[in-house]
Design a protein around this motif. Structure first.
Motif, mmCIF file in Angstrom:
data_model
loop_
_atom_site.group_PDB
_atom_site.id
_atom_site.type_symbol
_atom_site.label_atom_id
_atom_site.label_comp_id
_atom_site.label_asym_id
_atom_site.label_seq_id
_atom_site.Cartn_x
_atom_site.Cartn_y
_atom_site.Cartn_z
ATOM 1 N N GLY A 197 -78.191 -19.517 13.866
ATOM 2 C CA GLY A 197 -77.571 -18.191 13.882
ATOM 3 C C GLY A 197 -76.077 -18.255 13.624
ATOM 4 N N ALA A 198 -75.408 -19.239 14.217
ATOM 5 C CA ALA A 198 -73.959 -19.391 14.012
ATOM 6 C C ALA A 198 -73.650 -19.731 12.557
ATOM 7 C CB ALA A 198 -73.417 -20.476 14.938
ATOM 8 N N VAL A 199 -74.444 -20.606 11.965
ATOM 9 C CA VAL A 199 -74.229 -20.958 10.553
ATOM 10 C C VAL A 199 -74.500 -19.756 9.656
ATOM 11 C CG1 VAL A 199 -75.148 -22.358 8.655
ATOM 12 C CG2 VAL A 199 -74.646 -23.411 10.851
ATOM 13 N N THR A 200 -75.508 -18.986 9.964
ATOM 14 C CA THR A 200 -75.829 -17.792 9.172
ATOM 15 C C THR A 200 -74.682 -16.792 9.220
ATOM 16 O OG1 THR A 200 -78.180 -18.087 9.615
ATOM 17 C CG2 THR A 200 -77.477 -15.909 8.876
ATOM 18 N N ILE A 201 -74.139 -16.561 10.403
ATOM 19 C CA ILE A 201 -73.006 -15.635 10.537
ATOM 20 C C ILE A 201 -71.787 -16.177 9.809
ATOM 21 C CG2 ILE A 201 -71.351 -14.687 12.201
ATOM 22 C CD1 ILE A 201 -73.733 -14.341 14.110
ATOM 23 N N ALA A 202 -71.535 -17.486 9.924
ATOM 24 C CA ALA A 202 -70.371 -18.082 9.253
ATOM 25 C C ALA A 202 -70.488 -17.947 7.739
ATOM 26 C CB ALA A 202 -70.236 -19.546 9.648
ATOM 27 N N ALA A 240 -72.205 -15.687 6.097
ATOM 28 C CA ALA A 240 -72.144 -14.278 5.722
ATOM 29 C C ALA A 240 -70.731 -13.710 5.826
ATOM 30 C CB ALA A 240 -73.088 -13.474 6.606
ATOM 31 N N VAL A 241 -69.943 -14.190 6.784
ATOM 32 C CA VAL A 241 -68.626 -13.602 7.045
ATOM 33 C C VAL A 241 -67.514 -14.278 6.250
ATOM 34 C CG1 VAL A 241 -66.882 -13.266 8.855
ATOM 35 C CG2 VAL A 241 -69.278 -12.762 9.311
ATOM 36 N N LEU A 242 -67.564 -15.602 6.119
ATOM 37 C CA LEU A 242 -66.468 -16.312 5.459
ATOM 38 C C LEU A 242 -66.516 -16.091 3.953
ATOM 39 C CD1 LEU A 242 -66.514 -19.691 7.390
ATOM 40 C CD2 LEU A 242 -64.873 -17.835 7.620
ATOM 41 N N PRO A 243 -65.349 -16.047 3.311
ATOM 42 C CA PRO A 243 -65.321 -15.913 1.853
ATOM 43 C C PRO A 243 -65.854 -17.179 1.177
ATOM 44 C CG PRO A 243 -63.088 -16.069 2.734
ATOM 45 C CD PRO A 243 -64.020 -16.046 3.894
#
Length: 83
Positions: free
Chosen positions: A55-60, A62-65
């Motif tokens: 989940g943390a990798v997925t959010i990272a 999705a959010v990071l350029p």
């Protein structure tokens, strides 16, 4: 869900141990059942950690350029953006 099942089985096993006339006379059977409960607890913890990391990798992602670099250091993590 697996963690809840393992916890319920652990409670039932402990209740059975505390009875004056336990239904588990064979020490080998008791150890096998105890090992089974401990294995379920370890698997549920590993699944929880793996799910959290995913989940943390997925959010990272999705959010990071697109040009962001993440470097892990001893003191923490470093995120470097390139525009």
């Amino acid at each position: 869900m697996l963690h809840i099942v393992a916890s319920l089985e652990d409670s039932a096993l402990r209740d059975e141990m505390c009875k004056p006339h336990s239904g588990i006379e064979d020490a080998g059977a008791f150890r096998r059942e105890q090992h089974s409960v401990e294995l379920k607890q370890h698997l549920s913890t590993a699944a929880l950690v793996a799910g959290t990391a995913l989940g943390a990798v997925t959010i990272a992602v999705a959010v990071l350029p697109n040009g962001a670099q993440i470097r892990v250091r001893r003191a923490g993590a470093e995120v470097r953006f390139s525009w």
